[in-house]
Scaffold this motif. Structure first.
Motif, PDB file in Angstrom:
ATOM      1  N   LEU A  69      47.232  79.759  25.522  1.00  0.00           N
ATOM      2  CA  LEU A  69      46.776  80.904  26.305  1.00  0.00           C
ATOM      3  C   LEU A  69      45.358  81.298  25.922  1.00  0.00           C
ATOM      4  CD1 LEU A  69      49.960  83.165  26.206  1.00  0.00           C
ATOM      5  CD2 LEU A  69      49.252  81.586  27.989  1.00  0.00           C
ATOM      6  N   ALA A  70      44.591  81.687  26.932  1.00  0.00           N
ATOM      7  CA  ALA A  70      43.258  82.226  26.690  1.00  0.00           C
ATOM      8  C   ALA A  70      43.423  83.617  26.084  1.00  0.00           C
ATOM      9  CB  ALA A  70      42.484  82.309  28.002  1.00  0.00           C
ATOM     10  N   VAL A  71      42.486  84.020  25.259  1.00  0.00           N
ATOM     11  CA  VAL A  71      42.548  85.318  24.586  1.00  0.00           C
ATOM     12  C   VAL A  71      42.684  86.450  25.598  1.00  0.00           C
ATOM     13  CG1 VAL A  71      41.286  86.927  23.097  1.00  0.00           C
ATOM     14  CG2 VAL A  71      41.259  84.480  22.606  1.00  0.00           C
ATOM     15  N   GLU A  72      41.928  86.360  26.703  1.00  0.00           N
ATOM     16  CA  GLU A  72      41.980  87.430  27.702  1.00  0.00           C
ATOM     17  C   GLU A  72      43.332  87.494  28.411  1.00  0.00           C
ATOM     18  OE1 GLU A  72      39.937  83.914  29.784  1.00  0.00           O
ATOM     19  OE2 GLU A  72      39.752  84.881  27.846  1.00  0.00           O
ATOM     20  N   ASP A 134      35.354  77.768  35.319  1.00  0.00           N
ATOM     21  CA  ASP A 134      36.197  78.220  34.221  1.00  0.00           C
ATOM     22  C   ASP A 134      37.564  78.712  34.682  1.00  0.00           C
ATOM     23  OD1 ASP A 134      34.190  77.602  32.454  1.00  0.00           O
ATOM     24  OD2 ASP A 134      33.430  79.654  32.314  1.00  0.00           O
ATOM     25  N   TYR A 135      37.581  79.562  35.704  1.00  0.00           N
ATOM     26  CA  TYR A 135      38.851  80.136  36.148  1.00  0.00           C
ATOM     27  C   TYR A 135      39.785  79.070  36.716  1.00  0.00           C
ATOM     28  CZ  TYR A 135      42.271  83.201  38.263  1.00  0.00           C
ATOM     29  OH  TYR A 135      43.451  83.809  38.598  1.00  0.00           O
ATOM     30  N   PHE A 136      39.286  78.237  37.617  1.00  0.00           N
ATOM     31  CA  PHE A 136      40.137  77.216  38.221  1.00  0.00           C
ATOM     32  C   PHE A 136      40.547  76.159  37.200  1.00  0.00           C
ATOM     33  CE2 PHE A 136      38.132  78.735  42.252  1.00  0.00           C
ATOM     34  CZ  PHE A 136      39.295  79.228  42.811  1.00  0.00           C
ATOM     35  N   ASP A 137      39.702  75.877  36.221  1.00  0.00           N
ATOM     36  CA  ASP A 137      40.079  74.948  35.153  1.00  0.00           C
ATOM     37  C   ASP A 137      41.227  75.521  34.322  1.00  0.00           C
ATOM     38  OD1 ASP A 137      38.114  73.229  36.043  1.00  0.00           O
ATOM     39  OD2 ASP A 137      36.673  73.765  34.467  1.00  0.00           O
ATOM     40  N   LYS A 138      41.181  76.834  34.081  1.00  0.00           N
ATOM     41  CA  LYS A 138      42.252  77.495  33.333  1.00  0.00           C
ATOM     42  C   LYS A 138      43.556  77.453  34.142  1.00  0.00           C
ATOM     43  CE  LYS A 138      42.178  81.975  32.975  1.00  0.00           C
ATOM     44  NZ  LYS A 138      41.973  83.377  32.581  1.00  0.00           N
ATOM     45  N   ILE A 139      43.473  77.713  35.437  1.00  0.00           N
ATOM     46  CA  ILE A 139      44.656  77.645  36.300  1.00  0.00           C
ATOM     47  C   ILE A 139      45.233  76.232  36.275  1.00  0.00           C
ATOM     48  CG2 ILE A 139      45.443  77.751  38.714  1.00  0.00           C
ATOM     49  CD1 ILE A 139      44.970  80.513  37.522  1.00  0.00           C
ATOM     50  N   ASP A 140      44.377  75.227  36.345  1.00  0.00           N
ATOM     51  CA  ASP A 140      44.829  73.836  36.315  1.00  0.00           C
ATOM     52  C   ASP A 140      45.516  73.506  34.991  1.00  0.00           C
ATOM     53  OD1 ASP A 140      44.957  71.380  37.865  1.00  0.00           O
ATOM     54  OD2 ASP A 140      43.650  70.542  36.312  1.00  0.00           O
ATOM     55  N   ARG A 141      45.002  74.056  33.902  1.00  0.00           N
ATOM     56  CA  ARG A 141      45.624  73.842  32.596  1.00  0.00           C
ATOM     57  C   ARG A 141      47.026  74.468  32.565  1.00  0.00           C
ATOM     58  NH1 ARG A 141      42.082  76.357  29.612  1.00  0.00           N
ATOM     59  NH2 ARG A 141      43.355  78.071  28.927  1.00  0.00           N
ATOM     60  N   TYR A 142      47.166  75.654  33.143  1.00  0.00           N
ATOM     61  CA  TYR A 142      48.483  76.299  33.192  1.00  0.00           C
ATOM     62  C   TYR A 142      49.438  75.519  34.100  1.00  0.00           C
ATOM     63  CZ  TYR A 142      46.328  80.318  30.869  1.00  0.00           C
ATOM     64  OH  TYR A 142      45.680  81.142  29.984  1.00  0.00           O
TER      65      TYR A 142
END
Length: 168
Positions: A69-72, A134-142
C-alpha cells in the motif's frame, strides 16, 4: 463571490472510466477467452481498487498476499472511516458503462445465468494501454494483486467482503 469549482475525484467521469478500463484490461477476459466481469463483480472491483486497505484485508482473509500500500492509502481518513456507499452505487456503474459503451470502449454480451458481461473493445484496449502516470500505475499494481481473487465466485467475494466490513 462564487466558490471555485471542485470536482471530487471519486465523481470524475473520466477518471472512473479510466479505472473501469484498467479493470477490464486486467481482469475482463480469462486466458481461455471467457468474459468474467458482471455488474456485481465490477462494483466489487471498483470498490476494492479505490479502497486498497479493504483489498488488503480481503486478500488476507483469503490467505493471499496483499498489495504493497502507498502511504497515502494506508494513512488516510478513507482507510479509517470506510464508506461503503460506492459498493452499492449501481446508478454510477450504469452511467460509467453507458458512457464507455457510447464511445465504443467496451463490448457487452448477455449470458443467461449471470446477466451482462463486459470486455474491452479494440478501441478501449488501445486507450487502456495509454493510461499511464503515478495514479494509474498504482491502480494497475492493485489490480495485479486483485487478480489473485479472479477464481473466487462473486458470492464468495461478497460474503468475505461483508465479514471484512463487519470487522470479524
Amino acid at each position: 463571490m462564487s466558490p471555485l469549482p471542485y470536482v471530487v475525484p471519486d465523481h470524475s467521469t473520466h477518471l472512473n472510466v479510466g479505472i473501469l478500463l484498467l479493470i477490464l484490461k486486467r481482469m475482463g477476459v480469462t486466458p481461455r477467452g471467457k468474459w468474467m466481469l458482471t455488474n456485481e463483480r465490477l462494483l466489487v472491483l471498483l470498490y476494492l481498487v479505490k479502497h486498497p486497505t479493504m483489498m488488503a484485508k480481503l486478500l488476507r482473509r483469503f490467505e493471499l498476499p496483499p498489495p504493497t500500500l502507498a502511504v497515502e492509502d494506508s494513512h488516510s481518513v478513507a482507510s479509517i472511516a470506510v464508506n461503503v456507499d460506492a459498493l452499492f452505487d449501481h446508478e454510477q456503474l450504469r452511467y460509467l458503462l453507458m458512457y464507455a459503451a457510447s464511445r465504443n470502449l467496451i463490448a457487452v454480451s448477455y449470458r443467461k445465468p449471470e446477466g451482462f458481461v463486459y470486455a474491452l473493445s479494440p478501441t478501449g484496449s488501445e486507450l487502456a494501454s495509454e493510461l499511464t502516470g503515478d495514479y494509474f500505475d498504482k491502480i494497475d499494481r492493485y489490480l495485479t494483486a486483485a487478480e489473485q481473487i479472479r477464481s473466487h465466485s462473486t458470492a464468495s467475494l461478497n460474503a468475505m467482503l461483508s465479514e471484512v466490513l463487519k470487522g470479524r
